[in-house]
Design an enzyme around this catalytic site. Sequence first.
Site, short mmCIF file in Angstrom:
data_model
loop_
_atom_site.label_atom_id
_atom_site.label_comp_id
_atom_site.label_asym_id
_atom_site.label_seq_id
_atom_site.Cartn_x
_atom_site.Cartn_y
_atom_site.Cartn_z
N ASP A 314 2.88 9.09 -10.74
CA ASP A 314 3.25 7.67 -10.72
C ASP A 314 4.43 7.35 -11.62
O ASP A 314 4.97 6.24 -11.60
CB ASP A 314 2.05 6.80 -11.10
CG ASP A 314 1.38 7.25 -12.40
OD1 ASP A 314 2.09 7.72 -13.31
OD2 ASP A 314 0.14 7.15 -12.49
N ASP A 386 -1.70 15.50 -17.10
CA ASP A 386 -2.22 14.17 -16.73
C ASP A 386 -2.78 14.24 -15.32
O ASP A 386 -2.19 13.74 -14.37
CB ASP A 386 -1.09 13.14 -16.83
CG ASP A 386 -1.59 11.72 -16.61
OD1 ASP A 386 -2.81 11.50 -16.72
OD2 ASP A 386 -0.75 10.84 -16.31
#
Length: 524
Positions: A314, A386
């Site tokens: 993202d 992540d």
Amino acid sequence: MTAVETRARPQARRTRALRAGLLFATFACAACGLVYELALVAQGSYLLGDSITQASVVLATMVFAMGIGSLAAKPLQRRALAGFAAIEAALALTGGLSVLGLHAAFTWLDLYWPALVAIALVVGALIGAEIPLLMTLLQRIRRQDAGSATADLFAADYVGALVGGLAFPFLLLPLLGQTRGALLVGMVNAVAGAFVVLLLFARTVSRRRRAAVAAGTLAVLAVLGVAFAGSDAFLRYSRSVLYEDPVVYSETSGYQDIVLTQSSPIADGPTDTRLFLNGDLQFSSIDEYRYHESLVHPLLAGPRGRVLVLGGGDGLAMREVLKYPDVREAVEVELDPAVLRLAEQDPRLTTLNRRSLEDPRVKVVVADAFAWLRDTSDRFDAVIIDMPDPDATATAKLYSQEFYLLARRALAPGGRLVVQAGSPYFAPRTYDCILNTMRAAGLGVTPYHVNVPTFGDWGFALAQDGPPPRLRLDPPSPLRFLNRPTLDAAEAFPADRHPTGTEPPSTLDDPRVLRLTTEEWQAY
């Protein structure tokens, strides 16, 4: 040439054509059957995440039901043609509508598992009934010994299964998605059944029965066609039920179900944009800065010339990385190009990530993080891991001892890495398992946790090749959330949630982290 031989030649050609046509129908039906099977597994993986359990339940149930279906087909062999037509119509409807049915059971009825088992039983039984009836029809065309007939039929069946198995991930899923793909295959299944009755064996069937089969096939095609046309509207409505806020973007990629929601602002409050992958919340724009500041800045208080971000497609972690002017190069490795495309093109996300992935210092790589680490010879001063939570087989490997060994190898001398490790409050054993898995890979680990309102208490792990690193901050400018007192407090855990260090590490061979995640989050 005698008159008998002259008459025999066209008959032989017709026999060969009929056999070829029936074997082709077998091929088509087998392809359809395997697509139904894969669609059930894929739908469960998207909705619940645990792909191993989904696959095991579907495969075991369907194979068992195929045996029951084969036995149940014995009485139908006296009317094999009519039985085959009815079974194919029922299979086309059940298999074609299976994904829609599962979605409805999950969304409105909370009966996903009973629905999955019931559909697998029905589809498996109908598939199992096909072979005995096809064998009977094959012998009607030309009698041959059982071994040869079985070899011919199963060869067509297995090749069809191969084609169906390859068509689902490489053709149907990317072009049509699970729901429409299953519906289209149901239509093919219905046509294959009608082909056998109305073309191959038309001479042996009365006009009235041919009309009945044709009418039944058209009815099945009509139902599936209406469902196909309305599937997008159905899925949009079901998503509006599943998600609290209005869905503003949705896509089923080759890897996951991607949903973006956006709430209407209350009074002068901010709009809340949320990203979900396979139904799991990835961030809320209201407080994502708390998560990403806590993930990135303690790590970048150390060496940071070259930074690697694994996951985080993202672009929000990368936004924090680029706040440091002395970061020379940052590499983003993301599996799903659909997530990257959304992060680079959707104005809601580009506003949040500040177009971080377009920065000239950033190199974007579309690859599986595990495979990329295994093959790379690059070394990095800081590695940010992540990843989505390990609630599926595909993500569990990214929390394994083997993965952390590869990440450790990618560190430059003096380099450090950080891992998002889940919630020490809601999933304390999972958190402890991740910490011990990192330690088993030879890393010194410092756990810490912060409060992210939409997530709750959330944990991280800072690590290096050596003793556990100290938590420090060195941001180029003050941060919105994280400061020195907050970071000091992040190292303190309450007595009832302090990492115990007792959970064995997770490995590729024994993915304990997957079992723990499933068990602990089920309670919530």
